[in-house]
Design a protein around this motif. Sequence first.
Motif, PDB file in Angstrom:
ATOM      1  N   GLN A  72     -16.291  -3.300  44.500  1.00  0.00           N
ATOM      2  CA  GLN A  72     -14.973  -3.251  43.857  1.00  0.00           C
ATOM      3  C   GLN A  72     -14.207  -2.099  44.464  1.00  0.00           C
ATOM      4  O   GLN A  72     -14.501  -0.928  44.180  1.00  0.00           O
ATOM      5  CB  GLN A  72     -15.080  -3.106  42.347  1.00  0.00           C
ATOM      6  N   LYS A 125      -8.620  -3.454  43.423  1.00  0.00           N
ATOM      7  CA  LYS A 125      -8.951  -4.825  43.820  1.00  0.00           C
ATOM      8  C   LYS A 125     -10.038  -5.394  42.922  1.00  0.00           C
ATOM      9  O   LYS A 125     -10.731  -4.669  42.220  1.00  0.00           O
ATOM     10  CB  LYS A 125      -9.402  -4.857  45.275  1.00  0.00           C
ATOM     11  N   GLU A 126     -10.173  -6.700  42.963  1.00  0.00           N
ATOM     12  CA  GLU A 126     -11.227  -7.347  42.195  1.00  0.00           C
ATOM     13  C   GLU A 126     -12.577  -7.184  42.886  1.00  0.00           C
ATOM     14  O   GLU A 126     -12.652  -6.990  44.101  1.00  0.00           O
ATOM     15  CB  GLU A 126     -10.903  -8.838  42.031  1.00  0.00           C
ATOM     16  N   ARG A 127     -13.602  -7.272  42.094  1.00  0.00           N
ATOM     17  CA  ARG A 127     -14.952  -7.189  42.632  1.00  0.00           C
ATOM     18  C   ARG A 127     -15.244  -8.414  43.490  1.00  0.00           C
ATOM     19  O   ARG A 127     -14.926  -9.541  43.090  1.00  0.00           O
ATOM     20  CB  ARG A 127     -15.943  -7.071  41.476  1.00  0.00           C
ATOM     21  N   ALA A 128     -15.856  -8.206  44.635  1.00  0.00           N
ATOM     22  CA  ALA A 128     -16.121  -9.309  45.564  1.00  0.00           C
ATOM     23  C   ALA A 128     -17.511  -9.163  46.155  1.00  0.00           C
ATOM     24  O   ALA A 128     -17.993  -8.043  46.370  1.00  0.00           O
ATOM     25  CB  ALA A 128     -15.085  -9.319  46.683  1.00  0.00           C
ATOM     26  N   TRP A 184     -25.924  -7.225  35.764  1.00  0.00           N
ATOM     27  CA  TRP A 184     -25.361  -6.262  36.699  1.00  0.00           C
ATOM     28  C   TRP A 184     -25.906  -4.861  36.483  1.00  0.00           C
ATOM     29  O   TRP A 184     -26.246  -4.488  35.353  1.00  0.00           O
ATOM     30  CB  TRP A 184     -23.842  -6.216  36.522  1.00  0.00           C
TER      31      TRP A 184
END
Length: 119
Positions: free
Chosen positions: A39, A43-46, A109
Amino acid sequence: QVTLVESGGGMVQTGESLKLSCIASSRTFTYYAVGWFRQAPGKERAMVAAISWGGDSTKYADSAKGRFTISRDNAKSTAYLEMNNLTPEDTGVYYCAISRGFDGHYGQWGQGTQVTISS
């Protein structure tokens, strides 16, 4: 429920390397695929990389191909992400997560580890 703990993050300079570790609390880790996600700020987590439960299949984001290597040691209930030739664009919080399927939903997670690359 499997608890995941990431470590190995830190601040390094452009071009340097880091190796992240993800240690699981249960030997059932062996039966899960593992993914590493980033992340970046704002920005979004990818997904960055993933590995199948047996380690025979891996996949990488385009930005990671040729520079990052995902691996696992099921005897140690640990997964790794070796990152080479780091750039400031690799900065972010890195999380490991597990899934029942290599292309499945990653539902458990860790808490994340910060990676900062200075130019």
